[in-house]
Design an enzyme around this catalytic site. Structure first.
Site, mmCIF file in Angstrom:
data_model
loop_
_atom_site.group_PDB
_atom_site.id
_atom_site.type_symbol
_atom_site.label_atom_id
_atom_site.label_comp_id
_atom_site.label_asym_id
_atom_site.label_seq_id
_atom_site.Cartn_x
_atom_site.Cartn_y
_atom_site.Cartn_z
ATOM 1 C CB CYS A 81 29.869 32.039 37.176
ATOM 2 S SG CYS A 81 31.257 32.954 37.862
ATOM 3 C CG PHE A 129 35.524 33.318 39.378
ATOM 4 C CD1 PHE A 129 36.707 33.203 40.084
ATOM 5 C CD2 PHE A 129 35.558 33.132 38.007
ATOM 6 C CE1 PHE A 129 37.916 32.923 39.444
ATOM 7 C CE2 PHE A 129 36.749 32.841 37.348
ATOM 8 C CZ PHE A 129 37.929 32.736 38.072
ATOM 9 C CB CYS A 130 28.888 33.277 40.857
ATOM 10 S SG CYS A 130 29.126 34.552 39.601
ATOM 11 C CE1 TYR A 152 26.120 36.448 33.677
ATOM 12 C CE2 TYR A 152 28.353 35.622 33.408
ATOM 13 C CZ TYR A 152 27.394 36.577 33.143
ATOM 14 O OH TYR A 152 27.711 37.642 32.341
#
Length: 280
Positions: free
Chosen positions: A17, A19-20, A14
């Protein structure tokens, strides 16, 4: 530097996001080409091939296809692969075994052993980390980004109903939603996340004004970097720099980001990070 085409990467993500965003910052800084598959956060049919149902997921092909899960595992495994030519990527990934644990809420989750370690031999370790303290510091702040900094994002970007609506407008614009789906996601999601952010505030014992926690955290990071280094990694970012930058970057364009830039000392470091990643 890897020969062209020797490492094929596909990132399932995403866009908003944190973390992404961490993984993208790492891949961009290291000049690694990769394809992006934006996952629909409601149906998630793009990752139906995977029993692991979170993002990011990185599919890597360095001779044989391999799935890497968890942002910190992805970063540690790929960094190890770039430095060490002794082991295959498959063997490196096996050094980060998933372990099933149960949270305080009784939910089963997977945790990954060793995820902040680079799996290097003694010679490689000395080349990358001339003194032990450098490695310890990098690992400490990578963990801090995952365990603390990332939990300040939602309470800050959904702090008020107006900010929640602005955040979901951005999420829908940047994400993969159908027209009707996007409309409902924007308005219902904004309301839901406004209330969820209040729960998160309580769970993580944040102050009444969650901005204060954000300001304290980023100033703590700036203090750790210090006045005599461009980055925590010295003249170039290390994995902690990339993690912190990746997490903070998802707030760009939102009120929380602008407030952070005005009310903390983060801006010079952040701008240096932007420039070095842009060059890469």
């Amino acid at each position: 530097q890897l020969p062209a085409g020797s490492l094929q990467l596909t990132l399932y993500q995403y866009k908003t996001c944190p973390f992404c965003s961490k993984v993208r910052a790492f891949l961009d800084y290291h000049g690694l080409p990769y394809e992006i598959v934006e996952v629909n956060p409601i149906m998630r049919k793009e990752i139906k091939f995977s029993s692991y149902r979170k993002v990011p997921i990185l599919l890597a092909n360095a001779g044989s296809p391999l799935q890497l899960n968890d942002s910190s595992v992805i970063i540690s495994a790929i960094k190890t692969y770039l430095i060490s030519k002794r082991n295959s990527l498959e063997e490196i990934v096996s050094f980060y075994p998933p372990m099933k644990t149960v949270t305080d809420q009784g939910k089963e989750v997977f945790e990954y052993g060793n995820k902040y370690w680079l799996m290097l031999d003694e010679k490689e370790t000395k080349r990358i980390y001339p003194v032990k303290e450098v490695r310890v510091e990098e690992m400490k702040w990578r963990k801090w980004a995952d365990d603390w900094l990332v939990h300040l994002i939602s309470p800050n970007v959904y702090r008020t109903p107006r900010e929640a609506l602005a955040s979901f407008d951005y999420i829908v614009r940047e994400g993969k939603f159908g027209t009707v789906e996007g409309f409902f996601a924007k308005y219902m999601g904004a309301v839901a996340m406004f209330f969820i952010s209040k729960r998160l505030k309580k769970r993580h014992h944040l102050q009444d004004d969650v901005r204060e926690d954000l300001y304290e955290a980023v100033n703590e990071w700036v203090k750790a970097v210090g006045k005599h280094r461009l980055f925590m990694g010295g003249n170039q970012p290390n994995l902690a720099d990339l993690a912190v930058y990746g997490v903070l970057r998802v707030m760009e364009g939102l009120e929380a980001f602008d407030d952070m830039m005005v009310n903390t000392k983060i801006q010079p470091w952040y701008q240096r990070m932007e420039e070095v990643i842009q060059k890469a």
